[in-house]
Every structure is written in structure tokens, then in C-alpha cells.
Design a protein around this motif. Structure first.
Motif, mmCIF file in Angstrom:
data_model
loop_
_atom_site.group_PDB
_atom_site.id
_atom_site.type_symbol
_atom_site.label_atom_id
_atom_site.label_comp_id
_atom_site.label_asym_id
_atom_site.label_seq_id
_atom_site.Cartn_x
_atom_site.Cartn_y
_atom_site.Cartn_z
ATOM 1 N N ASN A 122 1.900 45.427 0.182
ATOM 2 C CA ASN A 122 1.176 46.767 0.798
ATOM 3 C C ASN A 122 1.976 47.422 1.928
ATOM 4 N N ALA A 124 1.973 49.260 5.362
ATOM 5 C CA ALA A 124 1.148 48.981 6.565
ATOM 6 C C ALA A 124 1.852 49.516 8.027
ATOM 7 N N TYR A 192 -2.285 40.444 9.133
ATOM 8 C CA TYR A 192 -2.615 41.921 8.654
ATOM 9 C C TYR A 192 -4.099 41.994 8.770
ATOM 10 N N GLY A 218 -3.570 48.113 7.665
ATOM 11 C CA GLY A 218 -3.564 48.920 6.406
ATOM 12 C C GLY A 218 -5.004 48.919 5.865
ATOM 13 N N THR A 221 -5.570 45.103 0.285
ATOM 14 C CA THR A 221 -5.321 43.593 0.451
ATOM 15 C C THR A 221 -6.326 42.796 0.661
ATOM 16 N N SER A 239 3.952 42.938 3.497
ATOM 17 C CA SER A 239 3.799 44.157 3.980
ATOM 18 C C SER A 239 5.033 44.672 4.331
#
Length: 284
Positions: A122, A124, A192, A218, A221, A239
Motif C-alpha cells: 500500500n 501510506a 499500520y 492508510g 489493507t 507500506s
């Protein structure tokens, strides 16, 4: 059969229909050991696959459509050092109006294809003041602040109450750290936190999320990871830190800037994935 029973069976049938529609075109990739989800600005990795085959999500029975710019919306297959890989080039988000079930449709499809190890990437924002844009972070754990859960009411034939005490694989975390060291890449590690979006967080929210122990933030996910855990996959989370959130001196950012930084990180992510995936396949 009552209405609740029907609601449980319908998503199962949709995933099965998607897999069935792909069998003839993806027959060589049945039981691929590794799957990858590519986040915002990170889709170019598929260009490194040997024998690359990509199918638009719109051509797959039941698949949602990726509506966010920089998410190509393809299911891709190919080989890395003789290891077959399946990849989602773009994902689905709750903020697009999709349900948790739809957000996880791709993950569950890959699981039904036989994928056992999943790499979830991802873009982030960095919350940890020691982390910087342009760096990559191995996800050690997650906090779900979306207010949703993809397991509510839907068992998919798997445990409805999966243990998540070791959600992200310690073995895979050690592997990616060692490979990053060989490539001379700086690799952070942290927690995260996933939020609903699509609005970016305020300074007060940033302080709150940091106080909860989050290192990066983010809008993706967490749904996919919960579903992958339920399906029995080993999970590696990465990330790509595209901006930095310091609540006392917040700097405005935009999707365009996030995409640009993600694309700057992408060559390093590609190199890292291409050395990690063969080792993942070899691990017991």
C-alpha cells in the motif's frame, strides 16, 4: 432455506464463479504459491513478470471495478525465477462505496486459486516522526479503525473467529529484512492503521492515531489482511511511505503527490519483491 442462509451462500458462489471463469485462461497458474496486491502508484511491478498475462477486472465474472486513478484494475499472472505468481494490479476500497465483502473479493479469489502466501502493499502516510517519505515499512501489526469487518455474517467455510495474534508472518518479516539489507535498502518496521477515508486525517486525528501506537496510516489493507488470515494465508505487508504527518506542522498533500512518491519508490519495491518471492516459495 431462510434468508440468512442465502446471504451466507451467495458470496461463496460469486467467488467460485469468478474462479471458474478464469480456469481456462489461468490454468497454468492454478496453485500459484504467491499472490500480490499492488497499491496506489505501485502497479508497474507486473511489468517485471515473465510471460505476463493480464485480464481486466471487468472481464472476470463478479469482480468489482477499481475506480481510483493509478489502480489499473487487472488480474495479472506471470513468473519470477520459475515461481508462478498472481497479482491484483489495483484494489477496491470501502471509500469507493464497496462493502467489506467486495473489498476482499480479489483476496478470496486468489485463495481459491491456491495462493498460500500473500504480499499486500500500500501507499501510506508516515505517523512515526522518525520515518520519512520515500521509505518502505514492513507492517508488523495493524489497527482497524474503519468500523467494518469482512467476516461479519460470512464464514466462507473458514473459521469465523480467526486468531490474529500473529497476523503478519514473522518468518516473512525476517526474510524481507534480510533481502532489503542485501539490496542496501532502508526498511522501517511498524504498525499500520487503516481508516475509512476518503478524507485525509486532521492534526487532532493524527495525534490520536499516533497515541494508539500507529506508525503509518492508510485507507486499505486491513480488510484484505483479515480475510487473508481467515483463509489461512501467510501474510507479508509492505507500506510505501508517500507523505509525513506531523500534527504540529501539517503540510497539505494530495493524491497526485502520493502517486508521484509511490512511483519513485516503485523501482525499489520491484527489486525487493523479485528477490523475496522466490525465497518465499522455497520456505516451508
Amino acid at each position: 432455506m431462510n434468508q440468512i442462509d442465502m446471504s451466507r451462500k451467495q458470496p461463496l458462489a460469486q467467488v467460485s464463479a469468478a474462479v471458474e471463469s478464469l480456469h481456462s485462461r489461468f490454468e497454468s497458474y492454478l496453485h500459484s504459491p504467491v499472490g500480490v496486491i499492488l497499491g496506489t502508484g505501485l502497479g508497474q511491478w507486473v511489468e517485471s513478470l515473465e510471460g505476463q498475462l493480464c485480464i481486466d477486472y471487468s472481464d472476470i465474472v463478479g469482480f468489482p471495478r477499481s475506480t481510483v486513478r493509478s489502480h489499473a484494475g487487472n488480474l495479472c499472472a506471470g513468473w519470477i525465477d520459475k515461481v508462478p505468481v498472481l497479482a491484483l494490479q489495483g484494489r477496491f476500497h470501502l471509500y469507493e462505496g464497496y462493502s467489506p465483502d467486495q473489498v476482499c473479493f480479489g483476496v478470496r479469489t486468489l485463495a481459491r486459486f491456491g495462493v498460500k502466501k500473500m504480499i499486500i502493499t500500500n501507499a501510506a502516510g508516515a505517523l512515526n516522526p522518525l520515518f520519512h517519505p520515500g521509505e518502505m515499512m514492513v507492517i508488523s501489526d495493524q489497527i482497524n479503525m474503519t468500523g467494518h469487518n469482512p467476516l461479519i455474517g460470512l464464514s466462507y467455510g473458514e473459521p469465523q473467529f480467526p486468531d490474529m495474534s500473529q497476523l503478519y508472518s514473522q518468518k516473512l518479516m525476517k526474510l524481507v529484512h534480510s533481502k532489503a539489507l542485501e539490496l542496501n535498502y532502508r526498511l522501517q518496521e511498524g504498525v499500520y492503521i487503516g481508516i475509512l477515508g476518503p478524507s485525509l486525517e486532521t492534526p487532532a486525528e493524527t495525534r490520536a492515531y499516533r497515541a494508539l501506537g500507529a506508525d503509518a496510516i492508510g485507507m486499505s489493507t486491513v480488510m484484505e489482511t483479515i480475510a487473508a488470515c481467515q483463509m489461512g494465508m501467510e501474510i507479508l505487508g509492505l507500506s510505501c511511505l508517500t507523505n509525513k504527518n506531523l500534527p504540529d506542522c501539517m503540510v497539505p498533500t494530495s493524491l497526485e503527490e502520493i502517486i508521484d512518491v509511490g512511483q519513485d519508490i516503485e523501482p525499489r519495491l520491484t527489486a525487493l519483491l523479485n528477490v523475496v518471492i522466490p525465497e518465499m516459495h522455497a520456505m516451508k
